[in-house]
Design a protein around this motif. Structure first.
Motif, PDB file in Angstrom:
ATOM      1  N   ASN A   2       0.847  -1.198   0.000  1.00 36.72           N
ATOM      2  CA  ASN A   2       0.000   0.000   0.000  1.00 36.72           C
ATOM      3  C   ASN A   2       0.879   1.243   0.000  1.00 36.72           C
ATOM      4  OD1 ASN A   2      -2.383  -1.487   0.076  1.00 36.72           O
ATOM      5  ND2 ASN A   2      -2.350  -1.589   2.297  1.00 36.72           N
ATOM      6  N   THR A   7       2.074   4.846   0.560  1.00 42.58           N
ATOM      7  CA  THR A   7       1.668   5.812   1.571  1.00 42.58           C
ATOM      8  C   THR A   7       2.678   6.941   1.620  1.00 42.58           C
ATOM      9  OG1 THR A   7       0.723   4.035   2.900  1.00 42.58           O
ATOM     10  CG2 THR A   7       1.156   6.096   4.037  1.00 42.58           C
ATOM     11  N   THR A  52      -2.833   7.642   1.360  1.00 40.66           N
ATOM     12  CA  THR A  52      -2.535   6.230   1.131  1.00 40.66           C
ATOM     13  C   THR A  52      -3.383   5.693  -0.005  1.00 40.66           C
ATOM     14  OG1 THR A  52      -2.231   4.098   2.217  1.00 40.66           O
ATOM     15  CG2 THR A  52      -4.182   5.334   2.831  1.00 40.66           C
ATOM     16  N   GLU A 112      -4.120   1.835  -2.479  1.00 40.74           N
ATOM     17  CA  GLU A 112      -4.080   0.373  -2.434  1.00 40.74           C
ATOM     18  C   GLU A 112      -3.723  -0.150  -3.811  1.00 40.74           C
ATOM     19  OE1 GLU A 112      -7.277  -3.085  -1.514  1.00 40.74           O
ATOM     20  OE2 GLU A 112      -7.321  -1.342  -0.192  1.00 40.74           O
TER      21      GLU A 112
END
Length: 164
Positions: free
Chosen positions: A110, A112, A150, A152
């Motif tokens: 992920n 970030t 963030t 995904e």
């Protein structure tokens, strides 16, 4: 007329014939050594070429291009996930916006980006884009203001090539 004598030679040969035989023998020895060295080198190269077939291949992880961006006023500390399998964050301190970084992040991780303003405060915002498409935006303000963006990334699908 006085008679002159010549020094006797070994086994009926004169000195020049013995020197030539010695030089020829040295040449043969050097050629033999060179041939052995070439054979050994050729064998090592052949072994290296043939042996690579059995080496396990490290699977190449698919990645996605991720762009982190920070804009605003003030001095910030920026931490972000960069490329690599470890998932460790990269930290940059004392950054004055604008700041932008594009990295390749392995699928399944992920991406970030975190920003923290310093004690003097200000106002700064982070944005995150995956494969050129905006994913998230956040804003921080004031002394030690914080913001996190963030996203995904999908988990990679296993293929026969990457599994073995």
């Amino acid at each position: 007329m006085p008679l002159t004598e010549t020094a006797p030679t070994t086994e009926g040969h004169d000195a020049s014939e013995t020197a030539e035989e010695s030089t020829a023998g040295e040449r043969r020895a050097l050629i033999g050594i060179a041939a052995v060295v070439l054979l050994v080198c050729g064998g090592l190269v052949t072994y290296g070429i043939l042996d690579t077939e059995d080496d396990p291949k490290r699977p190449v992880l698919p990645t996605a291009e991720v762009t982190y961006e920070v804009r605003g006023e003030g001095t910030v500390e920026i931490s972000y996930l960069a490329g690599g399998e470890s998932g460790d964050a990269t930290v940059e301190t004392g950054v004055r916006p604008p700041w932008k970084k594009t990295v390749r992040v392995p699928l399944g991780k992920n991406p970030t980006v975190n920003i923290v303003l310093d004690a003097k405060g200000g106002m700064a915002g982070c944005t995150l884009a995956v494969r050129g498409e905006h994913v998230q935006r956040a804003t921080a303000s004031g002394a030690y203001g914080r913001a996190t963006c963030t996203g995904e990334l999908p988990t990679p699908v296993a293929t026969e090539e990457s599994t073995g």
